[in-house]
Design a protein around this motif. Structure first.
Motif, PDB file in Angstrom:
ATOM      1  N   LYS A 157     -19.881 -27.815   6.092  1.00  0.00           N
ATOM      2  CA  LYS A 157     -20.760 -27.575   7.244  1.00  0.00           C
ATOM      3  C   LYS A 157     -20.067 -27.944   8.540  1.00  0.00           C
ATOM      4  O   LYS A 157     -19.318 -28.912   8.601  1.00  0.00           O
ATOM      5  CB  LYS A 157     -22.028 -28.435   7.122  1.00  0.00           C
ATOM      6  N   GLU A 199     -20.942 -31.613   2.158  1.00  0.00           N
ATOM      7  CA  GLU A 199     -22.202 -32.114   1.621  1.00  0.00           C
ATOM      8  C   GLU A 199     -22.349 -31.574   0.218  1.00  0.00           C
ATOM      9  O   GLU A 199     -21.948 -30.434  -0.050  1.00  0.00           O
ATOM     10  CB  GLU A 199     -23.379 -31.584   2.461  1.00  0.00           C
ATOM     11  N   LYS A 200     -22.949 -32.367  -0.649  1.00  0.00           N
ATOM     12  CA  LYS A 200     -23.258 -31.826  -1.969  1.00  0.00           C
ATOM     13  C   LYS A 200     -24.209 -30.652  -1.766  1.00  0.00           C
ATOM     14  O   LYS A 200     -25.095 -30.708  -0.923  1.00  0.00           O
ATOM     15  CB  LYS A 200     -23.918 -32.893  -2.838  1.00  0.00           C
ATOM     16  N   ILE A 202     -27.226 -28.957  -2.735  1.00  0.00           N
ATOM     17  CA  ILE A 202     -28.432 -29.231  -3.526  1.00  0.00           C
ATOM     18  C   ILE A 202     -28.885 -27.887  -4.107  1.00  0.00           C
ATOM     19  O   ILE A 202     -29.135 -26.948  -3.349  1.00  0.00           O
ATOM     20  CB  ILE A 202     -29.551 -29.851  -2.647  1.00  0.00           C
ATOM     21  N   HIS A 207     -36.991 -27.075   1.987  1.00  0.00           N
ATOM     22  CA  HIS A 207     -36.736 -27.563   3.344  1.00  0.00           C
ATOM     23  C   HIS A 207     -38.056 -28.133   3.860  1.00  0.00           C
ATOM     24  O   HIS A 207     -39.028 -27.403   4.032  1.00  0.00           O
ATOM     25  CB  HIS A 207     -36.259 -26.415   4.243  1.00  0.00           C
ATOM     26  N   HIS A 234     -30.126 -18.904   5.833  1.00  0.00           N
ATOM     27  CA  HIS A 234     -30.388 -20.304   6.156  1.00  0.00           C
ATOM     28  C   HIS A 234     -31.295 -20.455   7.364  1.00  0.00           C
ATOM     29  O   HIS A 234     -31.301 -21.468   8.030  1.00  0.00           O
ATOM     30  CB  HIS A 234     -29.096 -21.100   6.407  1.00  0.00           C
ATOM     31  N   LEU A 286     -31.166 -34.213   6.760  1.00  0.00           N
ATOM     32  CA  LEU A 286     -30.229 -33.143   7.103  1.00  0.00           C
ATOM     33  C   LEU A 286     -29.753 -33.263   8.542  1.00  0.00           C
ATOM     34  O   LEU A 286     -28.577 -33.338   8.834  1.00  0.00           O
ATOM     35  CB  LEU A 286     -30.901 -31.779   6.973  1.00  0.00           C
TER      36      LEU A 286
END
Ligand code: ADP
Ligand code: ADP
Ligand code: MG
Length: 480
Positions: A157, A199-200, A202, A207, A234, A286
């Motif tokens: 990211k 980031e992992k 998920i 959300h 997204h 986040l």
């Protein structure tokens, strides 16, 4: 505050001016040459052209907007969302010129404007975070090691990313180095900052975000959550409040975590703390958006509060007029973003003249609208035309009301997300409340639509008829 400039366009400029008007505050609109005949221009008490169509020469032109603000003697500027709303440099310029930005301080914006900065700031508050790196990647080998420890897939990211842009999923270590490099190049080009982190990924998240509101006297409230898992690229398309997945205990826990995130940067005004919720109902921080959010109306519906009014009161230095125990949760609210996009063609923007445009009306139906029939939708800006919001005593009543409102809504001349909204409202996955951020990717295709509705008679008949006869292989399903 007697006079406020609204540094935005479209539905949000009008929505903000409505409240300003209600509060007896005069409004100044700004507009680009492409927006000369726009609705927000006509709505304002005064309106000033600030430059050519491209945003960079108009709605993002900080000095020009500042010049207009001074010339027209405004006391404050409301930035809406997008454009300059999260720009710390602009916030600083206003401050230096004695004009109040209706929003947080430049310092808070700066901290939260960087996803890594935000993670760093909230560390001392024990906020659960997605496993990953907390500094920008500079050593690719080390990054690969970290990704292996976390486990693939991972997400790369951009720290300065936003609007759903600047994210890459990486499936295995072989792809890693190349993807990091691509992500860095993209981040540099899009946000002027090449910092990226890991980031992992998920796999099945919801959300969930919490609306917060803070005054200058140390009071910070959480105004409950919104569920925004129905996304494309997204980015959100359907939002609701409250979330069907959140219990009162979890609401309190996430709410208090959100308040701590706000405290970590001495926040003032309206803000949104975004979390992912995994299948085991574990939540992870986040990012924080330091502005009024597109989907704020669903929160207004369930709390009975006017968030813009609270923003203005807080900006004037007033204390918040309520305490946490006073925050209500009344019924259920759903919002559909009406984008000028073609859901049957990968949600590609559709630019054309709006031949017919008739808004639905009725109790519990609200439309935050920015355009009129006959208008050309400009290509220069975000393709959102309006937001359709419903409010009803229960979730199922709200879904029903949304279906009715969609049916009443008449749009011709431009592709839009109305039919897609109807599809979501009719989908068993949505109705059950048991869905994640992959809803669109999983279900919005011809095979799935046919399968999902094969047992529901009317819809099935119309869908199959459409699929059979449609030469363009479109996915259109009946509304309602
Ligand atoms: P929300 O989280 O309120 O739903 P979105 O992410 O959809 O907000 O963005 C709201 C608006 O701001 C949209 O017009 C989007 O294009 C714009 N936007 C958000 N972040 C950025 C960014 N970093 N750069 C440019 N535009 C952005
Ligand atoms: P933006 O600034 O673009 O809004 P966010 O960090 O808020 O970026 O993420 C936007 C969306 O991307 C989330 O709502 C979610 O759908 C997806 N996403 C972000 N991070 C993850 C993650 N670690 N795992 C899975 N999905 C993610
Ligand atoms: Mg976000």
């Amino acid at each position: 505050m007697l006079k406020v400039l609204v540094a935005n366009r479209g539905e949000i400029a009008i929505r903000v001016m409505k409240t300003l008007r209600k509060m007896g505050i005069r409004t100044v609109a700004v507009y680009s040459e492409a927006d000369e005949h726009a609705k927000h221009v006509r709505y304002a008490d005064e309106a000033v052209c600030i430059g050519p169509a491209p945003s960079i020469e108009s709605y993002l032109n900080q000095n020009k907007i500042l010049e207009v603000a001074k010339k027209y003697n405004v006391d404050g500027i409301h930035p809406g969302y997008g454009f300059l709303s999260e720009n710390a440099e602009f916030a600083r310029k206003l401050k230096a010129n004695g004009i109040k930005l209706i929003g947080p301080s430049p310092e808070s914006m700066e901290i939260m404007g960087s996803k890594l900065g935000a993670k760093d700031a909230v560390k001392k508050f024990n906020i659960p975070m997605v496993p990953g790196t907390d500094t920008p990647i500079d050593d690719f080998d080390e990054a690969i090691n970290i990704a292996q420890t976390i486990g693939f897939p991972v997400l790369i990211k951009a720290s300065a990313g936003g609007g759903g842009k600047g994210m890459r999923i990486v499936q295995n270590k072989e792809e890693m180095a190349e993807q990091i490099q691509l992500a860095m190049n993209e981040a540099k080009a899009a946000f002027g900052d090449s910092s990226v982190f890991i980031e992992k990924y998920i796999s099945s998240p919801k959300h969930i975000e919490v609306q917060i509101m803070a005054d200058q006297h140390g009071n910070t409230l959480y105004l409950n959550e919104r569920e925004c898992s129905i996304q494309r690229r997204h980015q959100k398309v359907v939002e609701e409040a409250p979330s069907p997945a959140i219990s009162p205990a979890l609401r309190k826990e996430m709410g208090e975590a959100a308040v701590n995130v706000a405290r970590s940067c001495n926040y003032e005004g309206a803000g949104t703390v975004e979390f992912l919720l995994d299948e085991n109902k574990k939540f992870y921080f986040l990012e924080m958006n330091t502005r009024l959010q597109v989907e704020h109306p669903v929160t207004e519906c369930i709390t009975g509060l006017d968030l813009v009014e609270l923003q203005v009161r807080v900006a004037r230095g007033e204390k918040l007029p309520l305490v946490q125990e006073d925050v209500k949760l009344i019924g259920h609210s759903i919002e559909l973003r009406l984008y000028a996009e073609d859901p049957e063609d990968n949600f590609m923007p559709s630019i054309n003249v709006l031949k017919k445009y008739k808004l639905p009306e009725g109790e519990g139906i609200r439309v935050d609208n920015g355009i009129d029939e006959g208008m050309m939708v400009p290509i220069y800006y975000d393709p959102m035309l309006a937001k359709l919001i419903v409010h009803a005593p229960t979730r199922s009543a709200a879904i029903q009301k949304m279906k009715e409102a969609i049916q009443q809504f008449e749009i011709e001349g431009i592709a839009n997300t109305l039919n897609f909204g109807a599809y979501v409202m009719n989908h068993p996955g949505f109705i059950s409340g048991n869905f994640d951020t992959h809803f669109v990717q999983k279900y919005w295709n011809k095979e799935e639509i046919a399968k999902t509705f094969s047992e529901s008679s009317m819809v099935a008949a119309m869908v199959s008829k459409y699929l059979l006869y449609s030469s363009k292989e479109h996915l259109t399903i009946p509304r309602g």
